[in-house]
Design a protein around this motif. Structure first.
Motif, PDB file in Angstrom:
ATOM      1  N   ARG A 102       2.279   9.589 -17.951  1.00  0.00           N
ATOM      2  CA  ARG A 102       1.646  10.809 -17.432  1.00  0.00           C
ATOM      3  C   ARG A 102       0.420  10.459 -16.596  1.00  0.00           C
ATOM      4  NH1 ARG A 102       2.696  12.937 -22.641  1.00  0.00           N
ATOM      5  NH2 ARG A 102       0.540  12.519 -23.250  1.00  0.00           N
ATOM      6  N   LEU A 103      -0.396   9.532 -17.099  1.00  0.00           N
ATOM      7  CA  LEU A 103      -1.593   9.118 -16.367  1.00  0.00           C
ATOM      8  C   LEU A 103      -1.221   8.458 -15.044  1.00  0.00           C
ATOM      9  CD1 LEU A 103      -3.766   7.680 -19.296  1.00  0.00           C
ATOM     10  CD2 LEU A 103      -4.099   9.837 -18.083  1.00  0.00           C
ATOM     11  N   ARG A 104      -0.159   7.643 -15.087  1.00  0.00           N
ATOM     12  CA  ARG A 104       0.294   6.968 -13.864  1.00  0.00           C
ATOM     13  C   ARG A 104       0.733   7.993 -12.814  1.00  0.00           C
ATOM     14  NH1 ARG A 104       4.577   5.694 -11.169  1.00  0.00           N
ATOM     15  NH2 ARG A 104       5.963   6.739 -12.634  1.00  0.00           N
ATOM     16  N   LYS A 105       1.459   9.014 -13.246  1.00  0.00           N
ATOM     17  CA  LYS A 105       1.930  10.042 -12.322  1.00  0.00           C
ATOM     18  C   LYS A 105       0.772  10.860 -11.758  1.00  0.00           C
ATOM     19  CE  LYS A 105       6.644  10.601 -14.032  1.00  0.00           C
ATOM     20  NZ  LYS A 105       7.650  11.515 -14.618  1.00  0.00           N
ATOM     21  N   ILE A 106      -0.235  11.105 -12.605  1.00  0.00           N
ATOM     22  CA  ILE A 106      -1.418  11.847 -12.138  1.00  0.00           C
ATOM     23  C   ILE A 106      -2.146  11.050 -11.059  1.00  0.00           C
ATOM     24  CG2 ILE A 106      -3.722  12.647 -12.811  1.00  0.00           C
ATOM     25  CD1 ILE A 106      -2.500  13.416 -15.530  1.00  0.00           C
ATOM     26  N   GLU A 108      -0.865   8.682  -9.216  1.00  0.00           N
ATOM     27  CA  GLU A 108       0.028   8.591  -8.065  1.00  0.00           C
ATOM     28  C   GLU A 108      -0.068   9.865  -7.229  1.00  0.00           C
ATOM     29  OE1 GLU A 108       4.552   8.855  -8.323  1.00  0.00           O
ATOM     30  OE2 GLU A 108       4.257   6.696  -8.158  1.00  0.00           O
ATOM     31  N   LYS A 109      -0.101  11.002  -7.889  1.00  0.00           N
ATOM     32  CA  LYS A 109      -0.210  12.279  -7.186  1.00  0.00           C
ATOM     33  C   LYS A 109      -1.534  12.371  -6.428  1.00  0.00           C
ATOM     34  CE  LYS A 109       0.231  17.266  -7.884  1.00  0.00           C
ATOM     35  NZ  LYS A 109       0.442  18.355  -8.873  1.00  0.00           N
ATOM     36  N   LYS A 110      -2.607  11.848  -7.020  1.00  0.00           N
ATOM     37  CA  LYS A 110      -3.913  11.850  -6.356  1.00  0.00           C
ATOM     38  C   LYS A 110      -3.854  11.062  -5.060  1.00  0.00           C
ATOM     39  CE  LYS A 110      -6.935  12.356 -10.409  1.00  0.00           C
ATOM     40  NZ  LYS A 110      -7.951  11.664 -11.250  1.00  0.00           N
ATOM     41  N   ILE A 111      -3.158   9.912  -5.099  1.00  0.00           N
ATOM     42  CA  ILE A 111      -3.045   9.071  -3.906  1.00  0.00           C
ATOM     43  C   ILE A 111      -2.299   9.810  -2.796  1.00  0.00           C
ATOM     44  CG2 ILE A 111      -1.977   6.967  -2.973  1.00  0.00           C
ATOM     45  CD1 ILE A 111      -2.532   5.652  -5.695  1.00  0.00           C
ATOM     46  N   TYR A 112      -1.200  10.477  -3.154  1.00  0.00           N
ATOM     47  CA  TYR A 112      -0.428  11.204  -2.150  1.00  0.00           C
ATOM     48  C   TYR A 112      -1.227  12.387  -1.591  1.00  0.00           C
ATOM     49  CZ  TYR A 112       3.488   8.447  -3.862  1.00  0.00           C
ATOM     50  OH  TYR A 112       4.304   7.415  -4.210  1.00  0.00           O
ATOM     51  N   LEU A 113      -2.025  13.026  -2.438  1.00  0.00           N
ATOM     52  CA  LEU A 113      -2.881  14.112  -1.957  1.00  0.00           C
ATOM     53  C   LEU A 113      -3.958  13.588  -1.013  1.00  0.00           C
ATOM     54  CD1 LEU A 113      -3.312  16.274  -5.190  1.00  0.00           C
ATOM     55  CD2 LEU A 113      -2.108  16.923  -3.106  1.00  0.00           C
ATOM     56  N   GLN A 114      -4.491  12.400  -1.328  1.00  0.00           N
ATOM     57  CA  GLN A 114      -5.483  11.773  -0.454  1.00  0.00           C
ATOM     58  C   GLN A 114      -4.874  11.432   0.907  1.00  0.00           C
ATOM     59  OE1 GLN A 114      -6.860   8.467  -2.810  1.00  0.00           O
ATOM     60  NE2 GLN A 114      -8.192   9.737  -4.077  1.00  0.00           N
ATOM     61  N   LEU A 115      -3.627  10.947   0.891  1.00  0.00           N
ATOM     62  CA  LEU A 115      -2.944  10.639   2.146  1.00  0.00           C
ATOM     63  C   LEU A 115      -2.688  11.916   2.943  1.00  0.00           C
ATOM     64  CD1 LEU A 115      -0.366   7.930   1.008  1.00  0.00           C
ATOM     65  CD2 LEU A 115      -2.278   7.608   2.570  1.00  0.00           C
ATOM     66  N   LYS A 218      11.280   2.463   2.294  1.00  0.00           N
ATOM     67  CA  LYS A 218       9.928   2.579   1.739  1.00  0.00           C
ATOM     68  C   LYS A 218       9.149   3.694   2.426  1.00  0.00           C
ATOM     69  CE  LYS A 218       9.276  -2.205   0.201  1.00  0.00           C
ATOM     70  NZ  LYS A 218       8.497  -3.460   0.419  1.00  0.00           N
ATOM     71  N   TRP A 219       9.235   3.743   3.752  1.00  0.00           N
ATOM     72  CA  TRP A 219       8.503   4.771   4.483  1.00  0.00           C
ATOM     73  C   TRP A 219       9.056   6.164   4.200  1.00  0.00           C
ATOM     74  CZ3 TRP A 219       3.928   4.691   6.579  1.00  0.00           C
ATOM     75  CH2 TRP A 219       3.379   3.487   7.002  1.00  0.00           C
ATOM     76  N   LYS A 220      10.367   6.263   4.092  1.00  0.00           N
ATOM     77  CA  LYS A 220      10.965   7.571   3.808  1.00  0.00           C
ATOM     78  C   LYS A 220      10.524   8.098   2.451  1.00  0.00           C
ATOM     79  CE  LYS A 220      15.130   7.542   6.684  1.00  0.00           C
ATOM     80  NZ  LYS A 220      16.616   7.554   6.705  1.00  0.00           N
ATOM     81  N   VAL A 221      10.467   7.205   1.470  1.00  0.00           N
ATOM     82  CA  VAL A 221      10.005   7.597   0.134  1.00  0.00           C
ATOM     83  C   VAL A 221       8.557   8.062   0.193  1.00  0.00           C
ATOM     84  CG1 VAL A 221       9.465   6.761  -2.181  1.00  0.00           C
ATOM     85  CG2 VAL A 221      11.622   6.109  -1.110  1.00  0.00           C
ATOM     86  N   LEU A 222       7.711   7.298   0.917  1.00  0.00           N
ATOM     87  CA  LEU A 222       6.295   7.665   1.034  1.00  0.00           C
ATOM     88  C   LEU A 222       6.128   9.010   1.715  1.00  0.00           C
ATOM     89  CD1 LEU A 222       3.309   6.984   0.730  1.00  0.00           C
ATOM     90  CD2 LEU A 222       3.428   5.720   2.887  1.00  0.00           C
ATOM     91  N   VAL A 223       6.848   9.217   2.804  1.00  0.00           N
ATOM     92  CA  VAL A 223       6.760  10.486   3.530  1.00  0.00           C
ATOM     93  C   VAL A 223       7.191  11.653   2.638  1.00  0.00           C
ATOM     94  CG1 VAL A 223       7.767  11.847   5.415  1.00  0.00           C
ATOM     95  CG2 VAL A 223       7.039   9.494   5.820  1.00  0.00           C
ATOM     96  N   SER A 224       8.270  11.464   1.894  1.00  0.00           N
ATOM     97  CA  SER A 224       8.752  12.541   1.019  1.00  0.00           C
ATOM     98  C   SER A 224       7.723  12.871  -0.059  1.00  0.00           C
ATOM     99  CB  SER A 224      10.086  12.147   0.385  1.00  0.00           C
ATOM    100  OG  SER A 224       9.932  11.066  -0.514  1.00  0.00           O
ATOM    101  N   LYS A 225       7.056  11.844  -0.606  1.00  0.00           N
ATOM    102  CA  LYS A 225       6.037  12.070  -1.638  1.00  0.00           C
ATOM    103  C   LYS A 225       4.848  12.830  -1.058  1.00  0.00           C
ATOM    104  CE  LYS A 225       7.817   9.597  -5.110  1.00  0.00           C
ATOM    105  NZ  LYS A 225       8.126  10.129  -6.450  1.00  0.00           N
TER     106      LYS A 225
END
Length: 246
Positions: A102-106, A108-115, A218-225
């Protein structure tokens, strides 16, 4: 009742009185179940077929494992019922793994929000301009009010470094490498490369065809996230707007 709750639980089971068993469980749940007696209560709950009480005991053991493991009940249980000890240890490990996930996903979500914030700020700087940085055809005002884009200040520093850096090749400078990655990420998310104001947007669109399949995945996964993060932010903003009284 409090003094004899465990005795009553046994009697309720022996004489099949579900209502009394329920009352005993409720009393234990609301104050009588402690880290000192939880092991004894757990074993009794299993013998008396009290699934709710069993669950309550297991949750308390997992939550306060370090304290419970020092109790006299745990020491006795280790000797008399090692199988139960193993089962409880597995429950503790499993709960810890779920917590870490759960902490890892939180994070990870923060990183995608920052991007996502960085993408928004990049478009803002290159299209509209902000204070002291922006397109040459824009009249910039360094005395304007606070910027509404949270990532703008940090991205402004990165853009200035990128413009002045002597190295500025992918992999040659940590800061420039980050800027290259942001530019490519934007390009992959951009639907209007021909009129886009972001530098190198079209260049990266053409570069995609030369990349390996592995890099492309890799890029497609990042873009989707990042797009998922964007939708979550937009959904939250829409909900907040609807809830604001007019």
């Amino acid at each position: 009742m409090k003094k004899y709750v465990l005795h009553l639980l046994v009697l309720a089971h022996v004489f099949s009185v579900p209502s009394l068993k329920l009352v005993c469980t409720q009393n234990l749940e609301h104050g009588l179940l402690t880290t000192d007696n939880v092991i004894d209560v757990l074993q009794l709950a299993r013998l008396c077929d009290a699934p709710r009480l069993n669950l309550l005991c297991t949750r308390l053991i997992v939550k306060s494992f370090k304290t419970v493991a020092k109790s006299e009940g745990w020491k006795v249980m280790r000797q008399s019922n090692p199988k139960l000890e193993q089962e409880l240890l597995e429950s503790v490990v499993e709960a810890d793994s779920r917590k870490q996930e759960r902490l890892r996903k939180i994070e990870e979500k923060k990183i995608y929000l920052q991007l996502y914030d960085a993408m928004e700020a990049l478009v803002h700087i290159c299209r509209d301009g902000c204070r002291t940085i922006g397109p040459h055809d824009k009249d910039l005002d360094e005395n304007q009010g606070p910027c509404n884009f949270p990532a703008c200040k940090g991205l402004e520093s990165l853009v200035r470094h990128f413009a002045a850096c002597k190295t500025r090749v992918p992999g040659g400078c940590v800061h420039c490498k980050r800027m290259w990655q942001l530019l490519e990420l934007h390009s992959r998310m951009c639907s209007e490369p021909d009129i886009c104001k972001i530098p190198l947007c079209r260049h990266f669109k053409e570069k995609v065809q030369q990349q390996s399949k592995k890099d492309e995945v890799k890029w497609k996964v990042l873009v989707s996230k990042v797009m998922v993060a964007k939708k979550a932010v937009n959904s939250f903003s829409s909900s907040a707007a609807v809830s604001v009284p007019v």
